[in-house]
Structures are given as C-alpha cells and as structure tokens.
Design a protein around this motif. Structure first.
Motif, PDB file in Angstrom:
ATOM      1  N   THR A 197       0.829  -1.214   0.000  1.00 25.30           N
ATOM      2  CA  THR A 197       0.000   0.000   0.000  1.00 25.30           C
ATOM      3  C   THR A 197       0.862   1.262   0.000  1.00 25.30           C
ATOM      4  O   THR A 197       0.366   2.343  -0.317  1.00 25.30           O
ATOM      5  CB  THR A 197      -0.982   0.019   1.191  1.00 25.30           C
ATOM      6  OG1 THR A 197      -0.255  -0.020   2.415  1.00 25.30           O
ATOM      7  CG2 THR A 197      -1.947  -1.139   1.122  1.00 25.30           C
TER       8      THR A 197
ATOM      9  N   SER B 288      -1.134   7.816  -6.621  1.00 27.07           N
ATOM     10  CA  SER B 288      -2.486   8.362  -6.717  1.00 27.07           C
ATOM     11  C   SER B 288      -2.499   9.858  -6.405  1.00 27.07           C
ATOM     12  O   SER B 288      -3.060  10.654  -7.162  1.00 27.07           O
ATOM     13  CB  SER B 288      -3.402   7.610  -5.743  1.00 27.07           C
ATOM     14  OG  SER B 288      -4.627   8.270  -5.584  1.00 27.07           O
TER      15      SER B 288
ATOM     16  N   LYS C 286      -8.446   9.467   2.468  1.00 23.17           N
ATOM     17  CA  LYS C 286      -7.440   8.858   1.596  1.00 23.17           C
ATOM     18  C   LYS C 286      -6.800   7.649   2.272  1.00 23.17           C
ATOM     19  O   LYS C 286      -6.530   6.638   1.648  1.00 23.17           O
ATOM     20  CB  LYS C 286      -6.344   9.875   1.236  1.00 23.17           C
ATOM     21  CG  LYS C 286      -6.735  10.892   0.212  1.00 23.17           C
ATOM     22  CD  LYS C 286      -7.227  10.257  -1.042  1.00 23.17           C
ATOM     23  CE  LYS C 286      -6.357  10.512  -2.220  1.00 23.17           C
ATOM     24  NZ  LYS C 286      -6.886   9.876  -3.430  1.00 23.17           N
TER      25      LYS C 286
ATOM     26  N   TYR D 161      -8.819   4.174   2.302  1.00 25.66           N
ATOM     27  CA  TYR D 161      -8.731   3.366   1.090  1.00 25.66           C
ATOM     28  C   TYR D 161      -7.549   2.398   1.173  1.00 25.66           C
ATOM     29  O   TYR D 161      -7.694   1.195   0.953  1.00 25.66           O
ATOM     30  CB  TYR D 161      -8.616   4.265  -0.144  1.00 25.66           C
ATOM     31  CG  TYR D 161      -8.214   3.516  -1.387  1.00 25.66           C
ATOM     32  CD1 TYR D 161      -9.109   2.661  -2.024  1.00 25.66           C
ATOM     33  CD2 TYR D 161      -6.932   3.634  -1.914  1.00 25.66           C
ATOM     34  CE1 TYR D 161      -8.740   1.965  -3.157  1.00 25.66           C
ATOM     35  CE2 TYR D 161      -6.559   2.938  -3.051  1.00 25.66           C
ATOM     36  CZ  TYR D 161      -7.468   2.107  -3.666  1.00 25.66           C
ATOM     37  OH  TYR D 161      -7.098   1.410  -4.779  1.00 25.66           O
TER      38      TYR D 161
ATOM     39  N   VAL E 237      -7.582  -1.769   1.548  1.00 25.12           N
ATOM     40  CA  VAL E 237      -6.909  -2.620   0.563  1.00 25.12           C
ATOM     41  C   VAL E 237      -5.872  -3.502   1.254  1.00 25.12           C
ATOM     42  O   VAL E 237      -5.799  -4.710   1.018  1.00 25.12           O
ATOM     43  CB  VAL E 237      -6.260  -1.765  -0.549  1.00 25.12           C
ATOM     44  CG1 VAL E 237      -5.312  -2.595  -1.403  1.00 25.12           C
ATOM     45  CG2 VAL E 237      -7.334  -1.126  -1.416  1.00 25.12           C
TER      46      VAL E 237
ATOM     47  N   THR F 253       0.135   2.868   4.502  1.00 24.93           N
ATOM     48  CA  THR F 253      -0.674   3.823   3.744  1.00 24.93           C
ATOM     49  C   THR F 253      -0.264   5.259   4.067  1.00 24.93           C
ATOM     50  O   THR F 253      -0.161   6.100   3.168  1.00 24.93           O
ATOM     51  CB  THR F 253      -2.166   3.617   4.049  1.00 24.93           C
ATOM     52  OG1 THR F 253      -2.531   2.303   3.621  1.00 24.93           O
ATOM     53  CG2 THR F 253      -3.036   4.636   3.349  1.00 24.93           C
TER      54      THR F 253
END
Length: 181
Positions: free
Chosen positions: A8, A15, A42, A45, A49, A83
């Motif tokens: 991640t 992105s 953000k 997400y 995942v 992340t």
C-alpha cells in the motif's frame, strides 16, 4: 502478509501525485472538507486494501488461527502505517514517477525487518526497529503463540504511535501542498 501490507506504500503516492498533476487535488482542497477528513478518507482506502489483502493471504495459507481480533487489529495498524507513509510521499513529491520511484525504493528497506530480525549483531538490531518487524512479529505471536492483547502491548503501542506520527506528518504535508497551489 507483510509484503501485501507494505504494497500500500506504492498505491497512495502515485495516486496523490497524479491528482496533483491533473489538478484534481487542487479542486478537492477548495471544497469545505476539513484537512483531517481528507487525510482520513485517503488513508481509509489504503487501509482497507492492505487489510483485505493481508486477510486473503492468511486465509489462503489457512493461518486464521489464534487471536483473530488481535491479528486483524495488527493488520489494520500495519496497513495504516504503510498507507500513511505512502500518503506522506504523495504529498511531498511532485510527479507520479518520482512518487512511485521513492515508494519502491523504500519498500525493500521497510520489508527488511520482517525477514532479518532474528539475525545477531547490527543487521538484527536494525531490523527490529522497522515497522515490518513489529507487524510480522506481532502477527506471529497473535496467531501462533502469545495471542493476548497484554502480550502485544509494545507492538500495539509502536504501531499506534507510528500511525499517529505519520498522520500528523501527513496533515503537515497537506497544508504545505495547499500553500504551493
């Protein structure tokens, strides 16, 4: 599992850098959304995942044993750390190519701790300070040996502290990105 969680790191920076390049990020930042809402949105997400990927790997390997709530908490914290590192990179680096390159370059050293922590000397000592060590060590203990919350106190504090620190750094980086637009 740790490899899936750390992947991640590469999702978020590419992105965000792409959004900045296409001016999508600028459009979002002029809406009445609060700074922390953007960072949390953000981040969720990537956490979803990473956690889903980690659970899929554990399920495929028939490793869903032991203290599952604790294992899931560790997956969530590990995904959040990865992340948020990616979020920070995406906010600090200008282009999708540079964001992807730096994220990929960080992936290997961050993965180091999951594999080399049992070695003696400097290599083992350095490995034990990486987030991947705390994720892997915590998951091993939660699933196969010391599956108590109390037994994982240090690991949970380290990962939780990293989430807090990286979240604050992400908000700082977003404010910095807002000023540059």
């Amino acid at each position: 599992v740790v490899m899936v969680l750390l992947s991640t790191i590469t999702l978020m920076p590419t992105s965000l850098a792409s959004e900045r390049q296409t001016k999508t990020l600028q459009a979002v930042l002029v809406t009445p959304i609060r700074l922390w809402e953007f960072v949390v949105g953000k981040g969720l997400y990537g956490v979803l995942v990473g956690t889903a990927g980690g659970l899929a790997v554990l399920l495929a390997n028939q490793a869903l044993v032991g203290n599952l709530p604790l294992a899931i908490a560790l997956l969530v914290l590990g995904s959040a750390v990865a992340t948020l590192i990616g979020l920070l990179l995406g906010l600090l680096l200008e282009t999708p190519q540079s964001a992807s390159g730096v994220a990929t370059a960080l992936y290997i050293p961050l993965l180091w701790g999951a594999f080399f922590a049992d070695l003696s000397g400097v290599v083992g000592a350095v490995s034990r300070v990486t987030p991947s060590y705390h994720i892997a060590h915590g998951l091993r203990r939660a699933l196969y040996s010391d599956g108590t919350w109390a037994g994982q106190g240090t690991t949970l504090l380290v990962l939780g502290g990293l989430v807090l620190l990286l979240g604050l750094l992400g908000m700082w980086a977003l404010r910095r990105a807002e000023q540059r637009m």
